[in-house]
Design a protein around this motif. Structure first.
Motif, mmCIF file in Angstrom:
data_model
loop_
_atom_site.group_PDB
_atom_site.id
_atom_site.type_symbol
_atom_site.label_atom_id
_atom_site.label_comp_id
_atom_site.label_asym_id
_atom_site.label_seq_id
_atom_site.Cartn_x
_atom_site.Cartn_y
_atom_site.Cartn_z
ATOM 1 N N THR A 13 22.944 -8.541 -21.180
ATOM 2 C CA THR A 13 23.417 -9.399 -20.942
ATOM 3 C C THR A 13 24.533 -9.478 -21.873
ATOM 4 O O THR A 13 24.533 -10.085 -22.923
ATOM 5 C CB THR A 13 22.303 -10.243 -22.038
ATOM 6 N N VAL A 14 25.276 -9.152 -20.926
ATOM 7 C CA VAL A 14 26.543 -9.337 -21.757
ATOM 8 C C VAL A 14 27.232 -10.580 -21.095
ATOM 9 O O VAL A 14 27.376 -10.761 -19.855
ATOM 10 C CB VAL A 14 27.325 -8.081 -20.497
ATOM 11 N N PRO A 15 27.960 -11.461 -21.707
ATOM 12 C CA PRO A 15 28.705 -12.315 -21.621
ATOM 13 C C PRO A 15 30.367 -11.952 -20.353
ATOM 14 O O PRO A 15 30.252 -11.247 -20.628
ATOM 15 C CB PRO A 15 28.846 -13.370 -22.379
ATOM 16 N N PRO A 16 30.309 -13.326 -19.597
ATOM 17 C CA PRO A 16 31.327 -13.175 -19.334
ATOM 18 C C PRO A 16 32.494 -13.180 -19.925
ATOM 19 O O PRO A 16 32.331 -13.805 -21.238
ATOM 20 C CB PRO A 16 31.513 -14.434 -18.112
ATOM 21 N N VAL A 17 33.624 -13.289 -19.659
ATOM 22 C CA VAL A 17 34.719 -12.819 -20.923
ATOM 23 C C VAL A 17 35.613 -14.140 -20.743
ATOM 24 O O VAL A 17 36.059 -14.809 -19.593
ATOM 25 C CB VAL A 17 36.046 -12.306 -20.594
ATOM 26 N N ASN A 18 36.011 -14.685 -21.806
ATOM 27 C CA ASN A 18 36.931 -15.957 -22.178
ATOM 28 C C ASN A 18 37.394 -16.387 -22.488
ATOM 29 O O ASN A 18 38.409 -15.765 -23.289
ATOM 30 C CB ASN A 18 35.631 -17.239 -23.086
ATOM 31 N N HIS A 19 38.692 -16.897 -21.364
ATOM 32 C CA HIS A 19 39.912 -16.296 -21.177
ATOM 33 C C HIS A 19 40.740 -17.227 -22.170
ATOM 34 O O HIS A 19 41.929 -17.260 -22.095
ATOM 35 C CB HIS A 19 40.966 -16.227 -20.035
ATOM 36 N N ASN A 20 39.847 -18.974 -22.345
ATOM 37 C CA ASN A 20 40.834 -19.983 -22.505
ATOM 38 C C ASN A 20 40.137 -20.198 -24.114
ATOM 39 O O ASN A 20 40.165 -21.053 -24.504
ATOM 40 C CB ASN A 20 39.909 -20.759 -22.347
ATOM 41 N N GLY A 21 39.613 -18.073 -24.908
ATOM 42 C CA GLY A 21 39.634 -18.781 -26.980
ATOM 43 C C GLY A 21 38.341 -19.863 -26.535
ATOM 44 O O GLY A 21 38.057 -20.561 -27.904
ATOM 45 N N ARG A 139 34.102 -3.985 -22.100
ATOM 46 C CA ARG A 139 33.958 -2.734 -22.951
ATOM 47 C C ARG A 139 32.441 -2.668 -22.408
ATOM 48 O O ARG A 139 31.642 -3.384 -22.431
ATOM 49 C CB ARG A 139 34.229 -1.887 -24.034
ATOM 50 N N LEU A 140 31.411 -1.606 -21.724
ATOM 51 C CA LEU A 140 29.776 -1.146 -21.425
ATOM 52 C C LEU A 140 29.602 -0.043 -21.795
ATOM 53 O O LEU A 140 30.616 0.814 -21.649
ATOM 54 C CB LEU A 140 29.720 -2.079 -20.288
ATOM 55 N N SER A 141 28.304 0.288 -22.729
ATOM 56 C CA SER A 141 28.553 1.804 -23.034
ATOM 57 C C SER A 141 27.562 1.813 -21.385
ATOM 58 O O SER A 141 27.874 1.524 -20.990
ATOM 59 C CB SER A 141 27.635 1.214 -24.007
ATOM 60 N N TRP A 142 27.558 3.107 -21.668
ATOM 61 C CA TRP A 142 27.033 4.521 -20.749
ATOM 62 C C TRP A 142 25.843 3.789 -20.322
ATOM 63 O O TRP A 142 25.330 4.101 -19.147
ATOM 64 C CB TRP A 142 26.899 5.450 -20.723
ATOM 65 N N SER A 143 25.065 3.357 -21.363
ATOM 66 C CA SER A 143 23.170 3.217 -21.151
ATOM 67 C C SER A 143 23.478 1.676 -20.627
ATOM 68 O O SER A 143 22.936 1.334 -19.694
ATOM 69 C CB SER A 143 22.992 3.042 -22.622
ATOM 70 N N GLU A 144 24.211 1.153 -21.045
ATOM 71 C CA GLU A 144 24.800 -0.117 -20.064
ATOM 72 C C GLU A 144 24.939 -0.585 -18.416
ATOM 73 O O GLU A 144 25.059 -1.101 -17.804
ATOM 74 C CB GLU A 144 25.169 -1.560 -20.614
ATOM 75 N N LEU A 145 26.327 0.420 -18.636
ATOM 76 C CA LEU A 145 26.185 0.764 -17.115
ATOM 77 C C LEU A 145 25.333 1.368 -16.218
ATOM 78 O O LEU A 145 25.192 0.821 -15.199
ATOM 79 C CB LEU A 145 27.771 1.244 -17.070
ATOM 80 N N ARG A 146 24.898 1.922 -16.628
ATOM 81 C CA ARG A 146 23.914 2.968 -16.073
ATOM 82 C C ARG A 146 22.055 1.820 -15.721
ATOM 83 O O ARG A 146 21.821 1.427 -14.517
ATOM 84 C CB ARG A 146 23.350 3.807 -16.888
ATOM 85 N N GLN A 147 21.962 0.381 -16.556
ATOM 86 C CA GLN A 147 21.421 -0.397 -16.399
ATOM 87 C C GLN A 147 21.903 -1.015 -15.325
ATOM 88 O O GLN A 147 20.996 -1.799 -14.515
ATOM 89 C CB GLN A 147 20.915 -1.158 -17.660
ATOM 90 N N ARG A 148 23.544 -1.529 -15.644
ATOM 91 C CA ARG A 148 24.153 -2.405 -14.072
ATOM 92 C C ARG A 148 23.758 -1.695 -12.295
ATOM 93 O O ARG A 148 23.275 -2.072 -11.840
ATOM 94 C CB ARG A 148 25.159 -2.825 -14.445
ATOM 95 N N THR A 149 23.772 -0.291 -12.638
ATOM 96 C CA THR A 149 23.266 0.339 -11.224
ATOM 97 C C THR A 149 22.024 0.469 -10.531
ATOM 98 O O THR A 149 22.160 0.377 -9.812
ATOM 99 C CB THR A 149 24.355 1.163 -11.164
ATOM 100 N N GLY A 150 20.745 0.520 -11.659
ATOM 101 C CA GLY A 150 19.313 0.636 -11.457
ATOM 102 C C GLY A 150 19.477 1.700 -10.379
ATOM 103 O O GLY A 150 20.299 2.821 -10.593
ATOM 104 N N PRO A 151 18.078 1.187 -9.214
ATOM 105 C CA PRO A 151 17.922 2.747 -9.110
ATOM 106 C C PRO A 151 19.296 2.945 -7.486
ATOM 107 O O PRO A 151 18.606 4.476 -7.141
ATOM 108 C CB PRO A 151 16.544 2.140 -8.063
#
Length: 552
Positions: A13-21, A139-151
């Motif tokens: 559940t990584v939120p989108p980056v808010n560029h407008n503060g 930034r994403l941790s390795w576990s978060e990046l791994r979870q995004r790629t899944g199978p």
């Protein structure tokens, strides 16, 4: 976007980056973003064309300007990239078609504009991460990046390992290394950038919009070229190349047109599809016009009809009308199929493109029989297909020897002596005339191409990735139909457009090469990454996606 209250803990559940503060987007912010996009596009375009003498189309004196004058525009691009990294990542598809005219960057080291943009984005992302560390917004941790790629992770790893192993068996390792960088490494780095930097619906919309705009630019170029010279060749290459790019771009527009989003978006996109139609009508790439696009259009229309009764009744009526029409006009239909598919595109020796493809497939079969496990190396088909030094002369059947510096076969300098598999004659002894085109660079079939290039393990990994892609697509549609998701119609058209583009590439890939090329590989992996990002943003878990209960 807000995540569902019952979101499984396995979903990142990584939120989108808010560029407008946190401030609501205003009209000023809208036009500021458009200005940044235009600045990125214009600065890279000027850096690319100034002093680039590899560009074939006329640019007046710009190609002859000292390349040092292009550096300020490169600096502007890097600064804007630092300021809006997701924008630069999403706009990269606009640089894909120009790989045939690379830019001389450093000491005769040439790179395509897509590679230049990619490595600038990689450099900016790396430097920002080193400077900002935990505060880096992407930034994403390795576990978060791994979870995004899944199978998808392990098939991709096997695919890359198979490509690396094939480097050791390649006859021309220089070509294999270049192809590995352009067709494997660069596109997968791009996938990582997409997973890191594109965190919102607007980011994905910009990415797919850029892909659609890329095809639109080439379509307009083809129309101008046809109007002026009666040819549809562009800076992008021949008719089949244009058709292959359209396979990955047109379905994006069609998915928007048949979606349920606002007509303020759909109507302009519908009008922008007209240049594609005109260009295809004057294009000799029959794999796109005859096979890919009718199937893809039917695919999108079926998914646009969500009422099962309407779909079944409409499908039954369409089948009855088609059968009745064929019964009345079957002679004309059969003759049209024979003329366009079987006897179409005959050369001066009365050999059709279909016959040539059959001979190419037979050559690929012979090559695979001799070396099935590890293949012959990326971009090494040409080293084993035909011997350029001895080619029968069409006129008197004598043999014409080409010197080592012959421009027609300059690639022979990188290919040592090897077995040659091109079909010289048929079983009955009749010549195939395949020596008319000894420089054909691939077997004109996506699966044979992968197998010949990187072996059976790479092919199995590639097929697994395709199966997972369409499995994930079906899971996304089912999840969107059974859960309340913010902006679900937008996620839906993005998913359908990505799947339709992949389907079109596969259909034409049966008779052409729609994957192992720099631009097409980027398109392929871009579509895979799009579905991976959609899955995260809508909150779809990897575990049992088809067994989720309908929300009440």
């Amino acid at each position: 976007m807000a995540e569902p209250a019952n979101l499984p803990p396995s979903v990142a559940t990584v939120p989108p980056v808010n560029h407008n503060g946190g401030i609501m987007r205003t009209r000023y912010a809208f036009w500021r973003d458009r200005l940044i996009e235009c600045g990125l596009i214009l600065s890279m375009a000027l850096y690319y064309v100034i002093g680039n003498q590899n560009i074939k189309f006329s640019l007046g004196p710009m190609a002859h300007i000292n390349p040092w004058f292009a550096l300020p525009f490169l600096g502007i691009f890097i600064a804007l990239c630092w300021y809006r990294l997701p924008f630069a990542v999403a706009l990269l598809p606009l640089a894909l078609p120009y790989y045939l005219a690379p830019k001389d960057v450093i000491r005769s080291a040439e790179f395509s504009p897509a590679e230049i943009v990619l490595w600038i984005c990689v450099g900016v992302a790396t430097l920002q991460l080193l400077l900002q560390r935990q505060q880096w917004p992407y930034r994403l941790s390795w576990s978060e990046l791994r979870q995004r790629t899944g199978p998808f992770l392990w098939p991709v790893v096997v695919f890359v390992l198979a490509a690396l192993i094939s480097l050791a068996v390649a006859s021309s390792q220089r070509d294999a290394l270049r192809a590995f960088r352009q067709e494997i490494l660069d596109p997968l780095l791009y996938v990582v950038l997409i997973l890191l930097c594109l965190r919102s619906r607007q980011d994905l919309g910009r990415l797919l919009g850029s892909l659609f705009a890329t095809g639109l630019i080439i379509a307009i170029m083809a129309i101008i070229q046809y109007a002026m010279f009666q040819k549809t060749y562009t800076v992008y290459g021949s008719d089949p190349s244009v058709g292959l790019l359209f396979d990955y771009t047109v379905p994006i527009g069609l998915a928007i047109v048949f979606s349920r989003i606002s007509w303020k978006i759909r109507l302009p996109v519908l009008l922008l599809c007209i240049p594609f139609v005109y260009s295809l009508l004057h294009n000799d790439s029959r794999g796109s016009a005859i096979a890919a696009f009718p199937v893809v259009l039917l695919f999108i229309v079926i998914l646009a009809i969500r009422n099962r009764k309407v779909l079944l009744v409409g499908g039954a009526i369409a089948i009855v009308v088609a059968v009745a029409g064929y019964g009345v006009f079957h002679h004309k239909v059969n003759q049209a199929i024979v003329d366009t598919v079987i006897n179409g595109h005959k050369d001066t020796n009365n050999v059709t493109t279909l016959q040539r493809r059959i001979y190419l497939w037979q050559s690929a079969e012979a090559m695979i029989h001799d070396q099935p496990l590890f293949g012959y190396g990326l971009d090494n088909w040409i080293c084993h297909y035909a011997d350029p030094r001895v080619v029968p002369n069409i006129g008197n059947k004598d043999y014409q020897t080409y010197g080592p510096n012959s421009p027609e076969f300059s690639w022979m300098q990188t290919c040592p002596l090897a077995s040659h598999y091109y079909i010289v004659s048929e079983v009955n002894g009749k010549t195939t005339h395949m020596y008319d085109e000894p420089g054909l660079s691939h077997p004109h079939n996506i699966f044979l191409h992968v197998w010949v290039s990187i072996g059976i393990f790479g092919l199995l990994a590639f097929i697994t990735i395709l199966v997972l892609f369409f499995w994930l697509f079906a899971a996304i549609l089912r999840y969107l139909s059974s859960h309340v998701v913010e902006q679900s119609e937008h996620w839906r058209w993005m998913a359908i457009g990505s799947a339709a583009a992949m389907l079109a590439g596969l259909i034409q890939g049966m008779v052409d090469s729609s994957f192992l090329a720099q631009d097409l590989s980027f398109c392929f992996w871009l579509l895979v990454a799009t579905l991976l990002v959609i899955r995260v943003q809508i909150g779809l878990p990897w575990s049992n996606p088809f067994k989720l209960q309908r929300q009440k």
